[in-house]
Design a protein around this motif. Structure first.
Motif, PDB file in Angstrom:
ATOM      1  N   THR A  60       0.826  -1.202   0.000  1.00  0.00           N
ATOM      2  CA  THR A  60       0.000   0.000   0.000  1.00  0.00           C
ATOM      3  C   THR A  60       0.863   1.257   0.000  1.00  0.00           C
ATOM      4  O   THR A  60       1.088   1.853  -1.031  1.00  0.00           O
ATOM      5  N   SER A  61       1.421   1.652   1.188  1.00  0.00           N
ATOM      6  CA  SER A  61       1.956   3.005   1.279  1.00  0.00           C
ATOM      7  C   SER A  61       3.203   3.119   2.143  1.00  0.00           C
ATOM      8  O   SER A  61       3.500   2.263   2.970  1.00  0.00           O
ATOM      9  N   PHE A  62       3.904   4.229   1.930  1.00  0.00           N
ATOM     10  CA  PHE A  62       4.892   4.759   2.855  1.00  0.00           C
ATOM     11  C   PHE A  62       4.167   5.812   3.673  1.00  0.00           C
ATOM     12  O   PHE A  62       3.640   6.784   3.125  1.00  0.00           O
ATOM     13  N   GLU A  63       4.091   5.625   4.996  1.00  0.00           N
ATOM     14  CA  GLU A  63       3.319   6.552   5.817  1.00  0.00           C
ATOM     15  C   GLU A  63       3.861   6.622   7.244  1.00  0.00           C
ATOM     16  O   GLU A  63       4.759   5.862   7.629  1.00  0.00           O
ATOM     17  N   VAL A  64       3.294   7.530   8.016  1.00  0.00           N
ATOM     18  CA  VAL A  64       3.668   7.735   9.414  1.00  0.00           C
ATOM     19  C   VAL A  64       2.588   7.155  10.315  1.00  0.00           C
ATOM     20  O   VAL A  64       1.394   7.396  10.090  1.00  0.00           O
ATOM     21  N   GLU A  65       3.002   6.388  11.303  1.00  0.00           N
ATOM     22  CA  GLU A  65       2.047   5.843  12.269  1.00  0.00           C
ATOM     23  C   GLU A  65       1.366   6.987  13.029  1.00  0.00           C
ATOM     24  O   GLU A  65       2.026   7.931  13.476  1.00  0.00           O
ATOM     25  N   ASN A  66       0.046   6.926  13.152  1.00  0.00           N
ATOM     26  CA  ASN A  66      -0.747   7.957  13.833  1.00  0.00           C
ATOM     27  C   ASN A  66      -0.459   9.337  13.246  1.00  0.00           C
ATOM     28  O   ASN A  66      -0.271  10.314  13.962  1.00  0.00           O
ATOM     29  N   TRP A  67      -0.461   9.406  11.905  1.00  0.00           N
ATOM     30  CA  TRP A  67      -0.134  10.645  11.209  1.00  0.00           C
ATOM     31  C   TRP A  67      -1.132  11.760  11.498  1.00  0.00           C
ATOM     32  O   TRP A  67      -0.796  12.940  11.391  1.00  0.00           O
ATOM     33  N   GLY A  68      -2.370  11.396  11.875  1.00  0.00           N
ATOM     34  CA  GLY A  68      -3.389  12.420  12.079  1.00  0.00           C
ATOM     35  C   GLY A  68      -3.608  12.800  13.526  1.00  0.00           C
ATOM     36  O   GLY A  68      -4.545  13.540  13.834  1.00  0.00           O
ATOM     37  N   GLY A  69      -2.744  12.320  14.436  1.00  0.00           N
ATOM     38  CA  GLY A  69      -2.940  12.613  15.854  1.00  0.00           C
ATOM     39  C   GLY A  69      -1.718  13.215  16.511  1.00  0.00           C
ATOM     40  O   GLY A  69      -0.610  13.173  15.987  1.00  0.00           O
ATOM     41  N   GLY A  70      -1.933  13.780  17.697  1.00  0.00           N
ATOM     42  CA  GLY A  70      -0.831  14.339  18.470  1.00  0.00           C
ATOM     43  C   GLY A  70      -0.370  15.687  17.958  1.00  0.00           C
ATOM     44  O   GLY A  70      -1.020  16.333  17.122  1.00  0.00           O
ATOM     45  N   SER A  71       0.779  16.104  18.463  1.00  0.00           N
ATOM     46  CA  SER A  71       1.357  17.393  18.078  1.00  0.00           C
ATOM     47  C   SER A  71       2.327  17.210  16.917  1.00  0.00           C
ATOM     48  O   SER A  71       2.773  16.094  16.632  1.00  0.00           O
ATOM     49  N   PRO A  72       2.680  18.302  16.224  1.00  0.00           N
ATOM     50  CA  PRO A  72       3.680  18.206  15.162  1.00  0.00           C
ATOM     51  C   PRO A  72       4.977  17.598  15.692  1.00  0.00           C
ATOM     52  O   PRO A  72       5.403  17.875  16.817  1.00  0.00           O
ATOM     53  N   ARG A  73       5.631  16.756  14.890  1.00  0.00           N
ATOM     54  CA  ARG A  73       6.817  16.028  15.352  1.00  0.00           C
ATOM     55  C   ARG A  73       8.128  16.578  14.820  1.00  0.00           C
ATOM     56  O   ARG A  73       9.187  16.008  15.078  1.00  0.00           O
ATOM     57  N   GLY A  74       8.091  17.601  14.030  1.00  0.00           N
ATOM     58  CA  GLY A  74       9.344  18.122  13.488  1.00  0.00           C
ATOM     59  C   GLY A  74       9.422  17.901  11.990  1.00  0.00           C
ATOM     60  O   GLY A  74       8.421  17.824  11.291  1.00  0.00           O
ATOM     61  N   THR A  75      10.652  17.760  11.479  1.00  0.00           N
ATOM     62  CA  THR A  75      10.877  17.649  10.044  1.00  0.00           C
ATOM     63  C   THR A  75      11.322  16.238   9.680  1.00  0.00           C
ATOM     64  O   THR A  75      12.189  15.660  10.332  1.00  0.00           O
ATOM     65  N   LEU A  76      10.715  15.698   8.637  1.00  0.00           N
ATOM     66  CA  LEU A  76      11.133  14.421   8.080  1.00  0.00           C
ATOM     67  C   LEU A  76      12.123  14.718   6.960  1.00  0.00           C
ATOM     68  O   LEU A  76      11.757  15.186   5.890  1.00  0.00           O
TER      69      LEU A  76
END
Length: 438
Positions: free
Chosen positions: A357-373
């Motif tokens: 399916t995809s390259f994605e971030v776990e819990n991408w729609g929750g929490g606070s911003p995490r910085g820069t990828l």
């Protein structure tokens, strides 16, 4: 006066003679030159037609292999030969075509190859994400900047003015956030959004670019020099002597001293000088990569922390460190990956392929911003996966993207990284037409 007139008349007679001689030569030479040019052009046309025919055959059937001959009623003849410039490289073919006519011979040489998917900085089969209940459209937005080749078989969705510094292609025209996706009129479809296509575009492709299938994945696994048959933790590192290593343990083993097996990468190189690691299960990966490696997982790859090249090619262009990540499922950035080394940001050096399916971030729609990828390399995926959400011009959750194309991928590839199913043109060389004995 009379002598001057005599000289003048004599001069005019001489000039007239020269002009007459030149006209006579011209009437003799011009038809001859025209005939030569015609014969040369006919020979070129025959050679070019044979090349075009072979290229079309390769586009339809990549296994096509043949020798073609032709002759015309006018006396033109031609032959095309197909060969491999390197017997060990099955992904390149050399087409050599000869055309003859009227005592002249033309030769054309064309090199075709099946490109590695790693050459893309970004590739998707679809630009919609597929969570359990619905397809979600994912948008390119103002702060996105991408270098290197970009392609989708789907439809790009643009919000504002994202910047593309490499060639962008798709069978479908893009839609704007303020536009009407059902409209066939480009202005209405794009709306007021205005992406910056600095490297050129082609939104009129007639055929999708197919992702690798079972045959290519089986080929990749067959070339593995290290294989494991359980869910595994994988960590790359450099030892005190400066050698590249990988340590691997069963995911369920909890003794960090006894569970890991350590492998010196140079001891497991294939003939091309790279290492292929295949895991029949999940792979949880991080670490510092020294060497050329491709890591394959049959189910899923989890990125647990920073993945960096020992020699950063952005600092030292002579770096030979290169990593490919190939998952038959997803490639997921663990929710806490950015905290693995106590940083707010995350660094990944790799060409990443997610076929399930995809390259994605776990819990991408929750929490606070995490910085820069910070990604150096490229992403190839079936469906575009999210790494965060935005509100206005700010990231609301997940990561801000800083994707940088590793320009070395234009010339070199991770070991055994899957290739496209069609051939593309590397070069076309018209050699000088020569006169032959008739």
């Amino acid at each position: 006066m009379g002598r001057a007139m005599l000289f003048l008349v004599s001069g005019l007679v001489i000039i007239s003679g020269i002009i007459q001689m030149a006209n006579t030569n011209r009437t003799e030479v011009l038809p001859q030159r025209t005939a030569i040019h015609f014969n040369e052009q006919q020979a070129k046309n025959v050679a070019s037609s044979l090349i075009d025919n072979a290229i079309q055959n390769l586009l339809v059937d990549m296994e096509w292999s043949d020798e073609i001959s032709m002759s015309t009623e006018s006396g033109a003849t031609g032959t095309l030969y197909m060969s491999q410039p390197d017997p060990d490289d099955e992904f390149r073919v050399l087409l050599t075509s000869f055309g003859t006519y009227g005592g002249y011979r033309s030769e054309i040489e064309v090199l075709m190859q099946r490109d590695s998917f790693s050459r893309y900085s970004y590739f998707t089969d679809s630009e919609t994400f597929s969570p359990p209940n619905d397809n979600v459209k994912i948008w390119w937005w103002n702060n996105d900047q991408v270098t290197g080749p970009v392609h989708t078989n789907g439809t790009f969705s643009m919000s504002g003015s994202p910047t593309f510094n490499g060639f962008v292609s798709s069978p479908n025209d893009w839609i704007g956030y303020t536009g009407d996706e059902d409209s066939s009129d480009p202005d209405e479809r794009h709306g007021s959004d205005s992406p910056n296509f600095n490297g050129g575009t082609n939104f009129n492709l007639t055929k999708d670019k197919e992702l690798p299938g079972t045959e290519q994945i089986n080929l990749l696994k067959s070339e593995a020099t290290l294989t494991f048959d359980e869910h595994s933790d994988v960590e790359f590192y450099e030892d005190l002597l400066g050698d590249g290593y990988v340590k691997v343990k069963d995911e369920d083993c909890n003794d960090i001293l006894l569970c890991y097996d350590h492998y010196k990468l140079s001891n497991y190189e294939n003939p091309d000088g790279g290492v292929v690691i295949s895991i029949d299960g999940r792979a949880n990966v991080k670490g510092d990569v020294k060497g050329r490696v491709t890591l394959h997982s049959s189910t899923k790859i989890n990125i647990m922390g920073d993945i960096r090249y020992d020699t950063n090619p952005l600092v030292d262009s002579t770096s030979t460190d290169l990593l490919g990540l190939v998952s038959e499922g997803d490639v997921m950035i663990d929710e806490d990956a950015h905290d693995d080394e106590g940083s707010y940001h995350l660094t990944i050096h790799a060409s990443i392929m997610a076929l399930g399916t995809s390259f994605e971030v776990e819990n991408w729609g929750g929490g606070s911003p995490r910085g820069t990828l910070n990604l150096l390399g490229g992403i190839i995926q079936k469906n575009r996966g999210p790494v965060g959400t935005f509100s206005g011009n700010n990231v609301a959750t997940g990561y801000t993207k800083n994707y940088i194309y590793d320009t070395r991928l234009q010339q070199t590839i991770p070991p055994s990284f899957p290739r496209e199913s069609i051939f593309s043109l590397v070069y076309w060389r018209d050699k000088p037409v020569i006169k032959i004995d008739s």
